[in-house]
Scaffold this motif. Structure first.
Motif, PDB file in Angstrom:
ATOM      1  N   GLY A  63       0.773  -1.228   0.000  1.00 21.46           N
ATOM      2  CA  GLY A  63       0.000   0.000   0.000  1.00 21.46           C
ATOM      3  C   GLY A  63       0.804   1.278   0.000  1.00 21.46           C
ATOM      4  N   VAL A  64       0.092   2.380   0.253  1.00 20.32           N
ATOM      5  CA  VAL A  64       0.689   3.714   0.194  1.00 20.32           C
ATOM      6  C   VAL A  64       1.136   4.196   1.564  1.00 20.32           C
ATOM      7  CG1 VAL A  64      -0.736   4.306  -1.799  1.00 20.32           C
ATOM      8  CG2 VAL A  64      -1.552   4.859   0.502  1.00 20.32           C
ATOM      9  N   ILE A  65       0.950   3.363   2.588  1.00 23.35           N
ATOM     10  CA  ILE A  65       1.269   3.749   3.955  1.00 23.35           C
ATOM     11  C   ILE A  65       2.578   3.110   4.380  1.00 23.35           C
ATOM     12  CG2 ILE A  65       0.480   3.789   6.350  1.00 23.35           C
ATOM     13  CD1 ILE A  65      -1.242   5.436   4.474  1.00 23.35           C
ATOM     14  N   ALA A  66       3.565   3.926   4.700  1.00 18.30           N
ATOM     15  CA  ALA A  66       4.833   3.414   5.206  1.00 18.30           C
ATOM     16  C   ALA A  66       4.692   3.059   6.680  1.00 18.30           C
ATOM     17  CB  ALA A  66       5.928   4.455   5.003  1.00 18.30           C
ATOM     18  N   GLY A  67       5.738   2.468   7.261  1.00 14.45           N
ATOM     19  CA  GLY A  67       5.698   2.139   8.678  1.00 14.45           C
ATOM     20  C   GLY A  67       6.435   0.850   8.954  1.00 14.45           C
ATOM     21  N   TYR A 119       2.117   3.270  11.501  1.00 14.39           N
ATOM     22  CA  TYR A 119       1.667   3.667  10.175  1.00 14.39           C
ATOM     23  C   TYR A 119       2.028   5.127   9.951  1.00 14.39           C
ATOM     24  CZ  TYR A 119      -1.047  -0.599  10.676  1.00 14.39           C
ATOM     25  OH  TYR A 119      -1.415  -1.906  10.884  1.00 14.39           O
ATOM     26  N   GLU A 120       2.701   5.386   8.845  1.00 13.24           N
ATOM     27  CA  GLU A 120       3.141   6.742   8.523  1.00 13.24           C
ATOM     28  C   GLU A 120       2.462   7.213   7.241  1.00 13.24           C
ATOM     29  OE1 GLU A 120       7.367   6.904   8.317  1.00 13.24           O
ATOM     30  OE2 GLU A 120       7.668   5.978  10.287  1.00 13.24           O
ATOM     31  N   VAL A 121       1.565   8.160   7.366  1.00 13.30           N
ATOM     32  CA  VAL A 121       0.854   8.728   6.219  1.00 13.30           C
ATOM     33  C   VAL A 121       1.689   9.880   5.678  1.00 13.30           C
ATOM     34  CG1 VAL A 121      -1.260   9.819   5.421  1.00 13.30           C
ATOM     35  CG2 VAL A 121      -1.352   8.090   7.239  1.00 13.30           C
ATOM     36  N   GLN A 122       2.099   9.763   4.420  1.00 12.91           N
ATOM     37  CA  GLN A 122       2.930  10.802   3.809  1.00 12.91           C
ATOM     38  C   GLN A 122       2.089  12.044   3.498  1.00 12.91           C
ATOM     39  OE1 GLN A 122       6.280  10.370   3.687  1.00 12.91           O
ATOM     40  NE2 GLN A 122       5.726   8.469   4.763  1.00 12.91           N
ATOM     41  N   THR A 123       2.619  13.184   3.825  1.00 15.98           N
ATOM     42  CA  THR A 123       1.943  14.456   3.584  1.00 15.98           C
ATOM     43  C   THR A 123       2.912  15.401   2.877  1.00 15.98           C
ATOM     44  OG1 THR A 123       2.636  15.561   5.616  1.00 15.98           O
ATOM     45  CG2 THR A 123       0.734  14.082   5.772  1.00 15.98           C
ATOM     46  N   ILE A 124       2.430  16.627   2.580  1.00 15.14           N
ATOM     47  CA  ILE A 124       3.320  17.635   1.994  1.00 15.14           C
ATOM     48  C   ILE A 124       4.392  18.040   3.006  1.00 15.14           C
ATOM     49  CG2 ILE A 124       3.393  19.994   1.086  1.00 15.14           C
ATOM     50  CD1 ILE A 124       0.651  19.507  -0.120  1.00 15.14           C
ATOM     51  N   GLY A 125       4.052  17.957   4.291  1.00 15.67           N
ATOM     52  CA  GLY A 125       5.013  18.281   5.343  1.00 15.67           C
ATOM     53  C   GLY A 125       5.459  17.032   6.075  1.00 15.67           C
ATOM     54  N   PRO A 156       5.171  13.553   8.169  1.00 12.03           N
ATOM     55  CA  PRO A 156       4.203  12.450   8.099  1.00 12.03           C
ATOM     56  C   PRO A 156       3.310  12.405   9.336  1.00 12.03           C
ATOM     57  CG  PRO A 156       6.391  11.613   8.627  1.00 12.03           C
ATOM     58  CD  PRO A 156       6.562  13.062   8.283  1.00 12.03           C
ATOM     59  N   ILE A 157       2.089  11.912   9.141  1.00 12.09           N
ATOM     60  CA  ILE A 157       1.173  11.657  10.255  1.00 12.09           C
ATOM     61  C   ILE A 157       1.414  10.220  10.702  1.00 12.09           C
ATOM     62  CG2 ILE A 157      -1.230  11.540  10.972  1.00 12.09           C
ATOM     63  CD1 ILE A 157      -1.869  13.439   8.643  1.00 12.09           C
ATOM     64  N   VAL A 158       1.649  10.028  11.990  1.00 12.87           N
ATOM     65  CA  VAL A 158       2.001   8.714  12.510  1.00 12.87           C
ATOM     66  C   VAL A 158       0.880   8.188  13.401  1.00 12.87           C
ATOM     67  CG1 VAL A 158       3.639   7.393  13.900  1.00 12.87           C
ATOM     68  CG2 VAL A 158       4.463   9.223  12.390  1.00 12.87           C
ATOM     69  N   TYR A 159       0.452   6.938  13.122  1.00 19.51           N
ATOM     70  CA  TYR A 159      -0.503   6.240  13.972  1.00 19.51           C
ATOM     71  C   TYR A 159       0.162   4.975  14.502  1.00 19.51           C
ATOM     72  CZ  TYR A 159      -3.972   9.117  11.522  1.00 19.51           C
ATOM     73  OH  TYR A 159      -4.686  10.167  10.987  1.00 19.51           O
ATOM     74  N   THR A 160      -0.035   4.686  15.778  1.00 16.55           N
ATOM     75  CA  THR A 160       0.474   3.461  16.388  1.00 16.55           C
ATOM     76  C   THR A 160      -0.691   2.675  16.976  1.00 16.55           C
ATOM     77  OG1 THR A 160       2.572   4.534  16.930  1.00 16.55           O
ATOM     78  CG2 THR A 160       2.044   2.495  18.105  1.00 16.55           C
ATOM     79  N   ASP A 161      -0.812   1.397  16.556  1.00 19.30           N
ATOM     80  CA  ASP A 161      -1.930   0.536  16.975  1.00 19.30           C
ATOM     81  C   ASP A 161      -3.245   1.302  16.854  1.00 19.30           C
ATOM     82  OD1 ASP A 161       0.080  -1.257  17.585  1.00 19.30           O
ATOM     83  OD2 ASP A 161      -0.052  -0.968  19.747  1.00 19.30           O
ATOM     84  N   PRO A 162      -3.650   1.672  15.637  1.00 17.48           N
ATOM     85  CA  PRO A 162      -4.704   2.675  15.457  1.00 17.48           C
ATOM     86  C   PRO A 162      -6.083   2.336  15.992  1.00 17.48           C
ATOM     87  CG  PRO A 162      -4.040   1.717  13.354  1.00 17.48           C
ATOM     88  CD  PRO A 162      -3.037   1.257  14.354  1.00 17.48           C
ATOM     89  N   PHE A 163      -6.596   1.104  15.787  1.00 18.52           N
ATOM     90  CA  PHE A 163      -7.950   0.842  16.270  1.00 18.52           C
ATOM     91  C   PHE A 163      -8.237  -0.650  16.384  1.00 18.52           C
ATOM     92  CE2 PHE A 163      -8.256   1.798  11.696  1.00 18.52           C
ATOM     93  CZ  PHE A 163      -8.855   0.639  11.209  1.00 18.52           C
ATOM     94  N   ASN A 164      -9.366  -0.931  17.028  1.00 18.11           N
ATOM     95  CA  ASN A 164      -9.857  -2.290  17.243  1.00 18.11           C
ATOM     96  C   ASN A 164     -11.289  -2.377  16.738  1.00 18.11           C
ATOM     97  OD1 ASN A 164     -11.841  -3.764  19.306  1.00 18.11           O
ATOM     98  ND2 ASN A 164     -10.008  -5.003  19.176  1.00 18.11           N
ATOM     99  N   ILE A 165     -11.642  -3.518  16.127  1.00 21.92           N
ATOM    100  CA  ILE A 165     -13.005  -3.745  15.652  1.00 21.92           C
ATOM    101  C   ILE A 165     -13.562  -4.960  16.373  1.00 21.92           C
ATOM    102  CG2 ILE A 165     -14.441  -4.352  13.661  1.00 21.92           C
ATOM    103  CD1 ILE A 165     -12.323  -2.939  11.931  1.00 21.92           C
ATOM    104  N   SER A 166     -14.704  -4.782  17.031  1.00 20.34           N
ATOM    105  CA  SER A 166     -15.337  -5.864  17.785  1.00 20.34           C
ATOM    106  C   SER A 166     -16.715  -6.144  17.206  1.00 20.34           C
ATOM    107  CB  SER A 166     -15.452  -5.464  19.262  1.00 20.34           C
ATOM    108  OG  SER A 166     -16.084  -6.483  20.006  1.00 20.34           O
TER     109      SER A 166
END
Length: 336
Positions: free
Chosen positions: A226-230, A276-282, A284-294
């Motif tokens: 995908g397009v998300i680094a990390g 997860y590192e979302v690439q931006t113009i500036g 990156p936006i970083v998410y760690t263990d972003p969510f859970n689905i139950s």
């Protein structure tokens, strides 16, 4: 194809390995990613819970003390005609940043069971103070690869105790590859009430109650897609179910028929883990263990089947009618 085998790996014992691009949704922000992934994933977790809940019995006649049976059990849980489970309506008004590339505001898109392909989305938004500008294709599902069932399988053993009681255990030895880890275990008990009757050996039928618990654990690493680094990007899924059954069967020497009424209750927990590192113009936006689905699952089912006994070797098959219908088959080796 990679995202398809991911689904099979988490709810069955597929030999293939694959990846999914559901992590790409994080480019739309945490809320949008969780909303879409929940709608996409829940139908396959429901099918998975129903699939692993079956196969607990092939007779109501409990084995006598010391009697045993070892079985290879397979389930095929179908969804070919479940159109309501194969797609959902994505309305961009319900999302903060997710937009269709062609400018549409509402479309039917695939769930993890579906077959709708070629749906492109664009993200052009300011997220957490950073400008995100990217596009990608939404994931499709199993039906896009002409797969209209969710399979599961395991080894199961049953041993007879005293007074019409039989204990059961099932397992799938843990599979651990570079991308996928998966394993299953379960335990159950069956009690034959007709064993307490004075004319037990003369009765043409047996009546039993069966309780079975199953848990499947799966982990999938999709760090390289995908397009998300990390790093260490993975999906961790836990499926558990209880099956409470009333069973009746004939008691003939060679071929028998059985049926049951079952109440199934279960739960799936899916964790999206890693960095997860979302690439931006500036920056990156970083998410760690972003969510859970139950997801909680419950429902009533009924099945009817037959069992052929040829000495030490036995075969059985049954069809289960439920929210997701399941065909179950078993190859059994037993004594008494």
């Amino acid at each position: 194809m990679k995202r398809i085998i991911l689904l099979l790996a988490l709810v069955s014992f597929s030999s293939g390995m694959a990846q999914s691009n559901i992590n790409d949704l994080l480019a739309a922000g945490l809320n949008d990613a969780e909303r879409f992934t929940t709608a996409w994933l829940v139908p396959v977790t429901e099918a998975g819970v129903y699939s692993i809940s079956n196969g607990w019995y092939n007779s109501a006649d409990a084995k006598p003390l010391g009697g045993f049976e070892i079985s290879i059990v397979g389930n095929l849980t179908g969804f070919k005609n479940k159109d309501d489970k194969k797609s959902f309506t994505l309305n961009t008004a319900d999302y903060e940043n997710l937009q269709f590339l062609d400018g549409s505001t509402s479309k039917e898109v695939a769930t993890a069971l579906g077959d709708i392909e070629g749906i492109d989305v664009a993200i052009v938004a300011t997220i957490e103070g950073q400008q995100v500008n990217t596009q990608f294709e939404l994931p499709s599902g199993l039906a896009s690869e002409d797969l209209n069932f969710v399979p599961s399988g395991y080894i199961q053993a049953s041993v007879g105790l005293i007074k019409g009681t039989e204990v059961k255990a099932r397992f799938l030895p843990k599979i651990d590859t570079d991308d996928v880890k998966i394993g299953l275990y379960g335990f159950g008990i069956q009690h034959d009430f007709t064993k307490h009757l004075p004319a037990d050996k003369l009765l043409p039928v047996a009546i039993s109650a069966v309780i079975g618990y199953t848990k499947l654990s799966g982990e999938y690493d999709f760090s390289d897609t995908g397009v998300i680094a990390g790093e260490n990007q993975r999906l961790d899924a836990q499926f558990s179910s209880w099956n409470f059954s009333a069973v009746v069967s004939t008691r003939l020497p060679v071929i028998n028929f059985y049926g049951g009424l079952n109440y199934i209750t279960g739960k799936s927990e899916t964790d999206i883990l890693g960095r997860y590192e979302v690439q931006t113009i500036g920056a990156p936006i970083v998410y760690t263990d972003p969510f859970n689905i139950s997801n909680n699952v419950s429902g009533v089912s009924g099945n009817i089947g037959t069992k052929l006994k040829l000495g030490f070797f036995r075969l059985n098959a049954d069809y289960n009618l439920a929210q997701f219908n399941t065909f179950t088959f078993g190859i059994n080796f037993g004594f008494r």
